[in-house]
Design a protein around this motif. Structure first.
Motif, short mmCIF file in Angstrom:
data_model
loop_
_atom_site.label_atom_id
_atom_site.label_comp_id
_atom_site.label_asym_id
_atom_site.label_seq_id
_atom_site.Cartn_x
_atom_site.Cartn_y
_atom_site.Cartn_z
N ASP A 7 -47.15 32.12 25.27
CA ASP A 7 -46.70 30.77 25.61
C ASP A 7 -47.75 29.78 25.15
O ASP A 7 -48.93 29.92 25.46
N GLN A 8 -47.32 28.82 24.38
CA GLN A 8 -48.18 27.77 23.89
C GLN A 8 -47.76 26.47 24.58
O GLN A 8 -46.62 26.33 25.00
N PRO A 9 -48.65 25.50 24.65
CA PRO A 9 -48.27 24.20 25.21
C PRO A 9 -47.38 23.43 24.24
O PRO A 9 -47.20 23.84 23.08
N CYS A 10 -46.86 22.33 24.70
CA CYS A 10 -46.05 21.45 23.86
C CYS A 10 -46.87 21.07 22.62
O CYS A 10 -48.02 20.66 22.74
N CYS A 11 -46.27 21.23 21.46
CA CYS A 11 -47.01 20.97 20.23
C CYS A 11 -47.22 19.47 19.98
O CYS A 11 -47.98 19.09 19.11
N LEU A 12 -46.57 18.64 20.77
CA LEU A 12 -46.74 17.20 20.62
C LEU A 12 -47.73 16.61 21.62
O LEU A 12 -48.57 15.79 21.26
N CYS A 13 -47.65 17.04 22.88
CA CYS A 13 -48.48 16.39 23.91
C CYS A 13 -49.41 17.33 24.66
O CYS A 13 -50.16 16.90 25.51
N ASP A 14 -49.35 18.62 24.39
CA ASP A 14 -50.20 19.63 25.02
C ASP A 14 -49.83 19.93 26.47
O ASP A 14 -50.59 20.53 27.20
N ASP A 15 -48.63 19.52 26.91
CA ASP A 15 -48.16 19.84 28.26
C ASP A 15 -47.88 21.34 28.32
O ASP A 15 -47.14 21.88 27.50
N PRO A 16 -48.47 22.05 29.29
CA PRO A 16 -48.26 23.49 29.35
C PRO A 16 -46.85 23.91 29.80
O PRO A 16 -46.45 25.05 29.60
N LYS A 17 -46.12 22.99 30.41
CA LYS A 17 -44.78 23.31 30.90
C LYS A 17 -43.76 22.93 29.82
O LYS A 17 -43.44 21.76 29.63
N VAL A 19 -39.90 23.54 27.74
CA VAL A 19 -38.50 23.85 28.02
C VAL A 19 -37.72 24.30 26.79
O VAL A 19 -36.61 24.80 26.91
N ALA A 20 -38.28 24.09 25.60
CA ALA A 20 -37.56 24.44 24.38
C ALA A 20 -38.53 25.00 23.34
O ALA A 20 -39.70 24.62 23.31
N ARG A 21 -37.98 25.88 22.52
CA ARG A 21 -38.78 26.54 21.49
C ARG A 21 -37.96 26.61 20.22
O ARG A 21 -36.77 26.94 20.27
N ILE A 22 -38.59 26.31 19.09
CA ILE A 22 -37.92 26.46 17.80
C ILE A 22 -38.83 27.26 16.87
O ILE A 22 -40.05 27.30 17.06
N ALA A 23 -38.23 27.89 15.87
CA ALA A 23 -38.98 28.66 14.89
C ALA A 23 -38.78 28.03 13.51
O ALA A 23 -37.67 27.62 13.16
N VAL A 24 -39.88 27.94 12.77
CA VAL A 24 -39.84 27.39 11.41
C VAL A 24 -40.55 28.36 10.48
O VAL A 24 -41.35 29.18 10.92
N PRO A 25 -40.27 28.26 9.18
CA PRO A 25 -40.95 29.15 8.21
C PRO A 25 -42.44 28.84 8.14
O PRO A 25 -42.86 27.71 8.40
N PRO A 26 -43.25 29.81 7.73
CA PRO A 26 -44.70 29.60 7.64
C PRO A 26 -45.10 28.41 6.77
O PRO A 26 -46.04 27.68 7.09
N ARG A 27 -44.40 28.18 5.68
CA ARG A 27 -44.74 27.08 4.78
C ARG A 27 -44.67 25.73 5.49
O ARG A 27 -45.37 24.78 5.14
N ALA A 28 -43.84 25.61 6.53
CA ALA A 28 -43.69 24.35 7.26
C ALA A 28 -44.97 23.96 7.99
O ALA A 28 -45.14 22.79 8.36
N ASP A 55 -40.60 15.43 25.56
CA ASP A 55 -40.71 15.47 24.11
C ASP A 55 -39.49 16.13 23.48
O ASP A 55 -39.11 15.78 22.36
N TRP A 56 -38.87 17.08 24.16
CA TRP A 56 -37.67 17.71 23.62
C TRP A 56 -36.55 16.68 23.48
O TRP A 56 -35.82 16.69 22.50
N GLU A 57 -36.43 15.79 24.45
CA GLU A 57 -35.43 14.72 24.35
C GLU A 57 -35.71 13.85 23.13
O GLU A 57 -34.79 13.50 22.39
N LEU A 58 -36.97 13.52 22.92
CA LEU A 58 -37.36 12.72 21.76
C LEU A 58 -37.09 13.45 20.45
O LEU A 58 -36.53 12.89 19.51
N VAL A 123 -22.22 26.85 19.40
CA VAL A 123 -23.48 26.40 18.81
C VAL A 123 -24.16 25.47 19.80
O VAL A 123 -23.63 24.43 20.17
N GLU A 124 -25.35 25.87 20.24
CA GLU A 124 -26.10 25.08 21.21
C GLU A 124 -26.89 23.97 20.52
O GLU A 124 -27.22 24.09 19.33
N GLU A 125 -27.19 22.93 21.26
CA GLU A 125 -27.94 21.81 20.73
C GLU A 125 -29.30 22.26 20.19
O GLU A 125 -29.74 21.81 19.13
N ARG A 126 -29.96 23.18 20.89
CA ARG A 126 -31.25 23.68 20.45
C ARG A 126 -31.15 24.33 19.08
O ARG A 126 -31.99 24.14 18.21
#
Length: 147
Positions: A7-17, A19-28, A55-58, A123-126
């Motif tokens: 588990d990593q914190p939010c990649c935008l604000c460092d909040d440890p809590k 709610v959503a996770r996405i996967a991207v290719p390594p080049r990204a 941040d997920w809403e944003l 198809v989910e929004e995520r």
């Protein structure tokens, strides 16, 4: 030593809590903040980004309504990925540099399929957000292989 996903914190604000996770290719990774010292070609597997609720809403609005992606604001230090050298140390053997072409092709094909089926109630929004991020990031990097 645990080598699975953590588990990593939010990649935008460092909040440890988160709610959503996405996967991207390594080049990204090259599109993210603080990514300069990371050799994206040595990343094994997908890069996972997590987001807190606000941040997920944003991110959802940015991706689905404005047609952009959040990667330039994501901190690569908060992304979850595995580096080839970590596996080499664990296994005590040298591995060849990974070729991410097959992985990128798979992620792009899956992303395009999700976007094509956007009207499907299954198809989910995520999934839709993740698909658009993958397609837009790869297009920005000049990787646009046919499906």
């Amino acid at each position: 030593m645990y080598t699975g996903r953590t588990d990593q914190p939010c990649c935008l604000c460092d909040d440890p809590k988160t709610v959503a996770r996405i996967a991207v290719p390594p080049r990204a990774v090259t599109l993210m903040e603080n990514a300069a010292p990371i050799a994206w070609r040595d990343i094994v597997g997908d890069v996972t980004l997590q987001f807190c609720e606000s941040d997920w809403e944003l991110v959802t609005e940015l991706v689905l309504d404005l047609g952009m992606h959040p990667l330039s604001r994501c901190n690569a230090a908060r992304a979850d990925f595995s580096i080839r050298e970590d596996f080499e140390a664990l296994l005590n053997s040298t591995r060849d540099e990974p070729d991410q072409t097959e992985q990128e092709d798979r992620l792009l094909a899956e992303a395009r399929a999700v976007i094509d089926d956007a009207d499907d109630p299954m198809v989910e929004e995520r999934d839709l957000v993740e698909a658009h991020v993958v397609v837009r990031a790869m297009a920005e990097l000049g990787v646009d292989r046919p499906a």
